[in-house]
Scaffold this motif. Structure first.
Motif, PDB file in Angstrom:
ATOM      1  N   GLU A   1      -5.495 -37.255  32.115  1.00 26.72           N
ATOM      2  CA  GLU A   1      -5.456 -36.185  31.114  1.00 26.72           C
ATOM      3  C   GLU A   1      -5.053 -36.700  29.732  1.00 26.72           C
TER       4      GLU A   1
ATOM      5  N   ASN B   1      -4.874 -29.386  28.966  1.00 27.81           N
ATOM      6  CA  ASN B   1      -4.827 -30.709  29.581  1.00 27.81           C
ATOM      7  C   ASN B   1      -6.204 -30.955  30.187  1.00 27.81           C
TER       8      ASN B   1
ATOM      9  N   SER C   1       1.507 -34.177  41.820  1.00 33.39           N
ATOM     10  CA  SER C   1       2.584 -34.189  40.822  1.00 33.39           C
ATOM     11  C   SER C   1       3.759 -35.090  41.184  1.00 33.39           C
TER      12      SER C   1
ATOM     13  N   GLN D   1      -2.225 -37.268  35.614  1.00 27.57           N
ATOM     14  CA  GLN D   1      -1.567 -37.109  34.319  1.00 27.57           C
ATOM     15  C   GLN D   1      -2.040 -38.182  33.336  1.00 27.57           C
TER      16      GLN D   1
ATOM     17  N   ARG E   1       0.124 -34.313  26.616  1.00 25.52           N
ATOM     18  CA  ARG E   1      -0.253 -33.270  27.553  1.00 25.52           C
ATOM     19  C   ARG E   1       0.918 -32.322  27.744  1.00 25.52           C
TER      20      ARG E   1
ATOM     21  N   ASP F   1       4.741 -38.027  35.140  1.00 23.47           N
ATOM     22  CA  ASP F   1       3.821 -38.435  34.090  1.00 23.47           C
ATOM     23  C   ASP F   1       3.108 -39.751  34.371  1.00 23.47           C
TER      24      ASP F   1
END
Length: 245
Positions: A57, A144, A45, A54, A175, A49
């Motif tokens: 997804e 997601n 993470s 991410q 997402r 984004d």
């Protein structure tokens, strides 16, 4: 309950709610590699984004592109250690923890184990969904997920007749926790956010739902039955108990 509105719909996350959590596989991999708890989650993470996971997804990367970029991100030890130290400071944990000088995380192996974990349904949640459908509630998945995944489609026969709508990040190009993604699901269900209960296992996703006026219910690993009971209490409180199977 948000605004005391009548509940018309219940929206479910998939991984960690309807099926077992991929975080179980991540934790096991961390232990195997001798990494501190949540080290991989922080690495996953740290770029927000713009991170590979991410972007995958949202359908912006193919599987092979994702694995290459994600593996590089997971093994950027300097950046990951920096992010993990910040994680420790935020939680007032031991910032003097000895962190790895180098990692050799296999992104393909890790991802495969995560997806294998999500092939196992949480029976109590599946039973609740069927009860809700029998009682006339509108039910959706809001997940997601990935459209290009050779380890196996997330949307398989388990989900064929379970939901009114199966709302996927890889299809919508949005997402969680993007509020537009939640509103997209509500529009498909033809309900206001205040008329929906939302279940997820991740705090930031629940907070985003709450800000929209949805009634948010957290599902913790090993405590799925408690979350199911919470949903039933919410519906009973406004005289809308689902009919049991």
């Amino acid at each position: 309950m948000a605004g005391g509105n009548r509940i018309k719909a219940v929206i479910f996350d998939i991984g960690g709610v309807v099926v077992r959590s991929p975080f179980i596989a991540i934790s096991a991999y961390e232990r195997e590699q001798g990494l501190p708890a949540n080290y991989i989650n922080v690495a996953l993470s740290k770029l927000g984004d713009s991170g590979a996971f991410q972007r995958y997804e949202r359908g912006e990367l193919s599987y092979s592109e994702f694995i290459d970029v994600w593996t590089a991100e997971l093994n950027d030890t300097e950046a990951n250690n920096r992010a993990y130290r910040a994680y420790l400071r935020r939680r007032d944990l031991d910032v003097h923890m000895v962190l790895p000088a180098k990692t050799q995380i296999n992104g393909a192996v890790l991802f495969g184990r995560m997806m294998q974990m999500t092939r196992q349904p949480n029976a109590v949640v599946v039973d609740l969904i069927r009860e809700l459908r029998r009682s006339g509630y509108r039910v959706a998945a809001l997940t997601n997920n990935f459209k290009d995944d050779p380890t196996g489609e997330m949307r398989d026969t388990l989900f064929d007749d379970l939901f009114d709508h199966f709302v996927e990040s890889s299809v919508a190009g949005l997402r969680k926790p993007d509020p537009r993604f939640y509103l997209h699901a509500c529009n498909l269900l033809e309900v206001r956010p205040t008329e929906a209960v939302f279940l997820d296992d991740i705090g930031k996703n629940l907070r985003a739902a709450d800000r929209l006026g949805m009634t948010a219910v957290q599902v913790e690993i090993g405590k799925e039955s408690e979350a199911v009971d919470t949903v039933r209490r919410i519906l009973c409180a406004c005289g809308q108990a689902p009919a049991k199977l």
